[in-house]
Design a protein around this motif. Structure first.
Motif, PDB file in Angstrom:
ATOM      1  N   ASP A   1      25.946 -32.287  26.106  1.00 36.88           N
ATOM      2  CA  ASP A   1      24.494 -32.422  26.194  1.00 36.88           C
ATOM      3  C   ASP A   1      24.087 -33.773  26.764  1.00 36.88           C
ATOM      4  OD1 ASP A   1      24.297 -30.750  23.026  1.00 36.88           O
ATOM      5  OD2 ASP A   1      23.875 -29.889  25.008  1.00 36.88           O
ATOM      6  N   THR A   2      25.048 -34.649  26.979  1.00 39.15           N
ATOM      7  CA  THR A   2      24.764 -35.965  27.542  1.00 39.15           C
ATOM      8  C   THR A   2      24.154 -35.827  28.934  1.00 39.15           C
ATOM      9  OG1 THR A   2      26.518 -37.064  26.294  1.00 39.15           O
ATOM     10  CG2 THR A   2      25.804 -38.123  28.349  1.00 39.15           C
ATOM     11  N   ALA A   3      22.974 -36.435  29.111  1.00 38.08           N
ATOM     12  CA  ALA A   3      22.247 -36.315  30.377  1.00 38.08           C
ATOM     13  C   ALA A   3      20.968 -37.140  30.282  1.00 38.08           C
ATOM     14  CB  ALA A   3      21.897 -34.856  30.670  1.00 38.08           C
ATOM     15  N   VAL A   4      20.314 -37.282  31.419  1.00 33.24           N
ATOM     16  CA  VAL A   4      18.933 -37.760  31.433  1.00 33.24           C
ATOM     17  C   VAL A   4      18.036 -36.541  31.278  1.00 33.24           C
ATOM     18  CG1 VAL A   4      17.145 -38.947  32.733  1.00 33.24           C
ATOM     19  CG2 VAL A   4      19.532 -39.733  32.885  1.00 33.24           C
ATOM     20  N   TYR A   5      17.129 -36.615  30.323  1.00 35.00           N
ATOM     21  CA  TYR A   5      16.238 -35.494  30.028  1.00 35.00           C
ATOM     22  C   TYR A   5      14.844 -35.792  30.589  1.00 35.00           C
ATOM     23  CZ  TYR A   5      19.640 -33.201  27.067  1.00 35.00           C
ATOM     24  OH  TYR A   5      20.758 -32.535  26.608  1.00 35.00           O
ATOM     25  N   TYR A   6      14.299 -34.806  31.297  1.00 36.04           N
ATOM     26  CA  TYR A   6      13.000 -34.934  31.933  1.00 36.04           C
ATOM     27  C   TYR A   6      12.040 -33.881  31.388  1.00 36.04           C
ATOM     28  CZ  TYR A   6      15.726 -37.435  35.487  1.00 36.04           C
ATOM     29  OH  TYR A   6      16.559 -38.305  36.151  1.00 36.04           O
ATOM     30  N   CYS A   7      10.785 -34.263  31.231  1.00 36.75           N
ATOM     31  CA  CYS A   7       9.785 -33.244  30.948  1.00 36.75           C
ATOM     32  C   CYS A   7       8.980 -32.995  32.217  1.00 36.75           C
ATOM     33  CB  CYS A   7       8.884 -33.611  29.785  1.00 36.75           C
ATOM     34  SG  CYS A   7       7.702 -34.920  30.093  1.00 36.75           S
ATOM     35  N   ALA A   8       8.376 -31.822  32.286  1.00 30.43           N
ATOM     36  CA  ALA A   8       7.628 -31.411  33.466  1.00 30.43           C
ATOM     37  C   ALA A   8       6.473 -30.514  33.044  1.00 30.43           C
ATOM     38  CB  ALA A   8       8.543 -30.681  34.448  1.00 30.43           C
ATOM     39  N   ALA A   9       5.428 -30.485  33.892  1.00 29.53           N
ATOM     40  CA  ALA A   9       4.235 -29.698  33.598  1.00 29.53           C
ATOM     41  C   ALA A   9       3.922 -28.749  34.747  1.00 29.53           C
ATOM     42  CB  ALA A   9       3.046 -30.621  33.354  1.00 29.53           C
ATOM     43  N   ALA A  10       3.466 -27.542  34.400  1.00 27.29           N
ATOM     44  CA  ALA A  10       3.115 -26.530  35.395  1.00 27.29           C
ATOM     45  C   ALA A  10       1.869 -25.802  34.926  1.00 27.29           C
ATOM     46  CB  ALA A  10       4.265 -25.542  35.565  1.00 27.29           C
ATOM     47  N   ARG A  11       0.926 -25.569  35.829  1.00 22.72           N
ATOM     48  CA  ARG A  11      -0.205 -24.720  35.451  1.00 22.72           C
ATOM     49  C   ARG A  11       0.350 -23.378  34.997  1.00 22.72           C
ATOM     50  NH1 ARG A  11      -5.579 -25.724  36.757  1.00 22.72           N
ATOM     51  NH2 ARG A  11      -5.891 -23.779  35.625  1.00 22.72           N
ATOM     52  N   ASP A  12      -0.156 -22.904  33.878  1.00 27.90           N
ATOM     53  CA  ASP A  12       0.419 -21.711  33.270  1.00 27.90           C
ATOM     54  C   ASP A  12      -0.225 -20.449  33.822  1.00 27.90           C
ATOM     55  OD1 ASP A  12       1.377 -20.844  29.845  1.00 27.90           O
ATOM     56  OD2 ASP A  12       1.625 -19.797  31.744  1.00 27.90           O
ATOM     57  N   TYR A  13       0.375 -19.932  34.891  1.00 29.27           N
ATOM     58  CA  TYR A  13      -0.014 -18.636  35.440  1.00 29.27           C
ATOM     59  C   TYR A  13       1.023 -17.584  35.052  1.00 29.27           C
ATOM     60  CZ  TYR A  13      -3.088 -21.551  38.295  1.00 29.27           C
ATOM     61  OH  TYR A  13      -4.022 -22.453  38.726  1.00 29.27           O
ATOM     62  N   GLY A  14       1.898 -17.962  34.132  1.00 32.03           N
ATOM     63  CA  GLY A  14       2.976 -17.067  33.740  1.00 32.03           C
ATOM     64  C   GLY A  14       4.258 -17.468  34.412  1.00 32.03           C
ATOM     65  N   PRO A  15       5.405 -17.166  33.772  1.00 34.41           N
ATOM     66  CA  PRO A  15       6.688 -17.523  34.398  1.00 34.41           C
ATOM     67  C   PRO A  15       6.967 -16.653  35.615  1.00 34.41           C
ATOM     68  CG  PRO A  15       7.031 -16.228  32.402  1.00 34.41           C
ATOM     69  CD  PRO A  15       5.561 -16.510  32.480  1.00 34.41           C
ATOM     70  N   PRO A  16       7.733 -17.171  36.584  1.00 40.62           N
ATOM     71  CA  PRO A  16       8.394 -18.485  36.572  1.00 40.62           C
ATOM     72  C   PRO A  16       7.394 -19.606  36.829  1.00 40.62           C
ATOM     73  CG  PRO A  16       8.794 -17.386  38.651  1.00 40.62           C
ATOM     74  CD  PRO A  16       8.060 -16.399  37.787  1.00 40.62           C
ATOM     75  N   TYR A  17       7.596 -20.740  36.182  1.00 38.79           N
ATOM     76  CA  TYR A  17       6.663 -21.849  36.269  1.00 38.79           C
ATOM     77  C   TYR A  17       6.977 -22.726  37.485  1.00 38.79           C
ATOM     78  CZ  TYR A  17       5.555 -20.548  31.451  1.00 38.79           C
ATOM     79  OH  TYR A  17       5.178 -19.859  30.324  1.00 38.79           O
ATOM     80  N   ASP A  18       5.930 -23.149  38.149  1.00 42.20           N
ATOM     81  CA  ASP A  18       6.037 -24.036  39.299  1.00 42.20           C
ATOM     82  C   ASP A  18       5.614 -25.423  38.833  1.00 42.20           C
ATOM     83  OD1 ASP A  18       4.409 -24.288  42.571  1.00 42.20           O
ATOM     84  OD2 ASP A  18       6.203 -25.216  41.748  1.00 42.20           O
ATOM     85  N   TYR A  19       6.603 -26.280  38.563  1.00 44.64           N
ATOM     86  CA  TYR A  19       6.319 -27.573  37.960  1.00 44.64           C
ATOM     87  C   TYR A  19       5.796 -28.557  39.005  1.00 44.64           C
ATOM     88  CZ  TYR A  19       8.699 -25.673  33.920  1.00 44.64           C
ATOM     89  OH  TYR A  19       9.043 -24.888  32.841  1.00 44.64           O
ATOM     90  N   SER A  20       4.644 -29.131  38.712  1.00 44.61           N
ATOM     91  CA  SER A  20       3.995 -30.050  39.647  1.00 44.61           C
ATOM     92  C   SER A  20       4.190 -31.508  39.262  1.00 44.61           C
ATOM     93  CB  SER A  20       2.492 -29.768  39.706  1.00 44.61           C
ATOM     94  OG  SER A  20       2.240 -28.439  40.095  1.00 44.61           O
ATOM     95  N   TYR A  21       4.354 -31.750  37.987  1.00 42.09           N
ATOM     96  CA  TYR A  21       4.421 -33.117  37.491  1.00 42.09           C
ATOM     97  C   TYR A  21       5.710 -33.324  36.704  1.00 42.09           C
ATOM     98  CZ  TYR A  21      -0.546 -32.581  38.427  1.00 42.09           C
ATOM     99  OH  TYR A  21      -1.743 -32.314  39.024  1.00 42.09           O
ATOM    100  N   TRP A  22       6.299 -34.520  36.894  1.00 45.57           N
ATOM    101  CA  TRP A  22       7.577 -34.839  36.263  1.00 45.57           C
ATOM    102  C   TRP A  22       7.530 -36.231  35.644  1.00 45.57           C
ATOM    103  CZ3 TRP A  22      11.731 -31.462  36.199  1.00 45.57           C
ATOM    104  CH2 TRP A  22      11.584 -30.313  36.983  1.00 45.57           C
ATOM    105  N   GLY A  23       8.248 -36.377  34.541  1.00 43.44           N
ATOM    106  CA  GLY A  23       8.400 -37.690  33.942  1.00 43.44           C
ATOM    107  C   GLY A  23       9.561 -38.452  34.558  1.00 43.44           C
ATOM    108  N   GLN A  24       9.772 -39.663  34.062  1.00 44.13           N
ATOM    109  CA  GLN A  24      10.832 -40.524  34.592  1.00 44.13           C
ATOM    110  C   GLN A  24      12.165 -40.295  33.907  1.00 44.13           C
ATOM    111  OE1 GLN A  24      10.518 -42.695  37.296  1.00 44.13           O
ATOM    112  NE2 GLN A  24       8.678 -41.424  37.462  1.00 44.13           N
ATOM    113  N   GLY A  25      12.148 -39.641  32.774  1.00 49.93           N
ATOM    114  CA  GLY A  25      13.391 -39.297  32.099  1.00 49.93           C
ATOM    115  C   GLY A  25      13.755 -40.238  30.969  1.00 49.93           C
ATOM    116  N   THR A  26      14.526 -39.718  30.036  1.00 47.91           N
ATOM    117  CA  THR A  26      15.059 -40.514  28.933  1.00 47.91           C
ATOM    118  C   THR A  26      16.527 -40.143  28.742  1.00 47.91           C
ATOM    119  OG1 THR A  26      14.713 -41.168  26.617  1.00 47.91           O
ATOM    120  CG2 THR A  26      14.334 -38.854  27.147  1.00 47.91           C
ATOM    121  N   GLN A  27      17.365 -41.152  28.527  1.00 41.90           N
ATOM    122  CA  GLN A  27      18.808 -40.929  28.451  1.00 41.90           C
ATOM    123  C   GLN A  27      19.202 -40.452  27.056  1.00 41.90           C
ATOM    124  OE1 GLN A  27      21.406 -41.428  30.875  1.00 41.90           O
ATOM    125  NE2 GLN A  27      22.619 -40.389  29.292  1.00 41.90           N
ATOM    126  N   VAL A  28      19.988 -39.404  27.030  1.00 42.78           N
ATOM    127  CA  VAL A  28      20.600 -38.914  25.789  1.00 42.78           C
ATOM    128  C   VAL A  28      22.111 -38.980  25.971  1.00 42.78           C
ATOM    129  CG1 VAL A  28      20.967 -36.907  24.303  1.00 42.78           C
ATOM    130  CG2 VAL A  28      18.664 -37.439  25.163  1.00 42.78           C
TER     131      VAL A  28
END
Length: 121
Positions: A90-117
């Motif tokens: 599970d070791t990785a950089v983890y990113y969150c992302a946001a997508a307008r919710d029109y139903g899956p599959p989601y098209d992510y428009s915004y991304w964070g910088q990440g946090t190391q795990v």
């Protein structure tokens, strides 16, 4: 300007737990699906989990199903990833992302910088 800021990463032993948070400066946060992705060294970024705008629907990669839980607090513009029974893979950089919710599959428009795990043996 939209910002997604992840926190909660760190070093943990195998079998341990971490809780990641992602705070979003989105005025329309409650209209967005949110996702977590990760990227390990030398590997492509991969999907981890996603949650619908209401929190009623969630999706997980097979590799984390049963160990990770995604949730959100729309009143706080925050999405969480509870990670239990962590494994070294599970070791990785983890990113969150946001997508307008029109139903899956989601098209992510915004991304964070990440946090190391990092999960040690």
């Amino acid at each position: 300007q939209v910002q997604l800021v992840e926190s909660g990463g760190g070093l943990v032993q195998a079998g341990g737990s971490l809780r990641l948070s992602c705070a979003a400066s989105l005025r329309t946060f409650s209209m967005h699906a949110m996702g977590w992705f990760r990227q390990a060294p030398g590997k492509e970024r991969e999907f981890v989990a996603a949650i619908s705008w209401s929190g009623n629907r969630s999706y997980y990669a097979d590799s984390v199903k049963g160990r990770f839980t995604i949730s959100r607090a729309n009143d706080k513009n925050t999405v969480y990833l509870q990670m239990d029974s962590l494994k070294p893979e599970d070791t990785a950089v983890y990113y969150c992302a946001a997508a307008r919710d029109y139903g899956p599959p989601y098209d992510y428009s915004y991304w964070g910088q990440g946090t190391q795990v990092t999960v040690s043996h």
